[in-house]
Design an enzyme around this catalytic site. Structure first.
Site, PDB file in Angstrom:
ATOM      1  N   THR A   1      -3.902   9.373  -5.083  1.00  0.00           N
ATOM      2  CA  THR A   1      -3.444   9.363  -3.709  1.00  0.00           C
ATOM      3  C   THR A   1      -2.712   9.827  -3.015  1.00  0.00           C
ATOM      4  OG1 THR A   1      -4.233   7.649  -3.199  1.00  0.00           O
ATOM      5  CG2 THR A   1      -3.580   7.775  -1.007  1.00  0.00           C
TER       6      THR A   1
ATOM      7  N   GLU B   1       0.714  -1.146  -0.298  1.00  0.00           N
ATOM      8  CA  GLU B   1       0.135  -0.682   0.242  1.00  0.00           C
ATOM      9  C   GLU B   1       0.811   1.507  -0.345  1.00  0.00           C
ATOM     10  OE1 GLU B   1      -3.374   1.128  -0.647  1.00  0.00           O
ATOM     11  OE2 GLU B   1      -3.927   0.804   0.919  1.00  0.00           O
TER      12      GLU B   1
END
Ligand code: HSE
Length: 307
Positions: free
Chosen positions: A181, A128
């Site tokens: 993100t 991630e």
């Protein structure tokens, strides 16, 4: 067992008031992956369908989390990974988390489950971090555990599983624009005024209580974000219009899914969630932005074995 096929789900992180800590798992949106034991040592990505992503394990989210686990093992064989990607990277519904979770979940099954789900999250967090440039687990935890989860802390990693009220449905619209993100984190202020912090933690505490008591009115009251949404919503065309229309059509609340651009709503009952879908669809259909929409019950199982 030498090979496993899995469904690794999309997830909604933040859930309005729980930036970086709350998340829930979707049921019918996700990727498929095949993980296979091989004689050769190492982790190899051998197939990627759906999107153009790197095959080098060290550059691929699924590869990085798999390598984090692999390095902790002392074994004389390796793994091949095939990725059938449906969740568009940068869509805001946990595309990188699905990949990061899928590889470690599949490997763990093939190894006879030596690791707990929290330990799998520790490995997946490395993958991630490759995508979002920071270690957060609010998509990973619901993808692994299912339902609603709260990340109590990242170091040490503590994940709380929260109950899912049985009539809760999500409607998600994904406008086909990409928001990275890392970029939508960069625009956030580093300081939060105390008054906003008070509102936010009162809402998050209320949401947790509402989930425990299946109190839909309290869910509705709690789904508010005064910290992150005012900044990020500017990146999402039609956000305010969609949010207002969904709430006046009966949704419990609406907010940015993860770091966007997807917008999520929660509704009581599938019929209400379908009504909200129509409202979202009508608003975006008037724009020139392509989109897709999903109605999903909350997936209380998380990542699943398909075969
Ligand atoms: N909590 C993270 C964020 C989720 O909002 O930046 C990103 O997927």
């Amino acid at each position: 067992m030498n090979e496993i096929k899995i469904f690794t789900p999309a997830t909604v992180a933040n859930v309005s008031c729980g930036f970086d800590v709350m998340g829930f798992c979707l049921d019918n949106v996700g990727d498929e992956m095949v993980i296979r034991k091989i004689d050769k040592k190492g982790v190899f990505i051998t197939k990627i369908e759906g999107f153009d992503l790197p095959f080098e394990a060290e550059l691929n989210v699924a590869g990085v989390s798999a390598l984090a686990m692999y390095k902790s093992l002392n074994i004389d064989f390796g793994f091949e990974i095939e990725i059938y990607k449906n969740i568009k990277p940068g869509s805001g519904i946990g595309s990188s988390a699905a990949s990061a979770v899928g590889s470690v979940f599949g490997m763990n099954e093939l190894l006879g489950r030596p690791f707990t789900k929290t330990q799998l999250t520790e490995f997946a967090i490395k993958g991630e971090a490759l995508a979002s440039k920071c270690e957060h687990a609010d998509n990973l935890a619901p993808a692994l555990f299912g339902g609603f989860t709260l990340v109590k802390s990242v170091a040490p990693l503590q994940i709380l599983e929260l109950p899912t009220p049985k009539d809760l449905y999500a409607t998600i619209i994904h406008p086909q624009i990409e928001i990275k993100t890392s970029e939508s984190r960069a625009i956030l202020p580093k300081q939060v005024p105390l008054g906003d912090a008070i509102t936010q933690w009162a809402n998050l505490g209320s949401l947790v209580h509402a989930l425990h008591t299946s109190n839909y009115n309290l869910i509705k009251d709690a789904l508010n974000d005064v910290v992150v949404e005012p900044h990020r919503s500017q990146l999402i065309p039609l956000f305010n219009e969609v949010k207002a229309a969904c709430i006046s059509a009966g949704a419990l609340g609406a907010g940015i899914s993860g770091s966007g651009p997807s917008i999520f709503t929660l509704s009581k009952g599938e019929k209400q969630a379908e009504k909200v879908k129509k409202v979202m669809q009508d608003i975006y259909a008037k724009s020139d932005i392509d989109f897709d929409i999903h109605v999903s019950k909350i997936n209380t199982q998380g990542v699943k074995i398909l075969g």
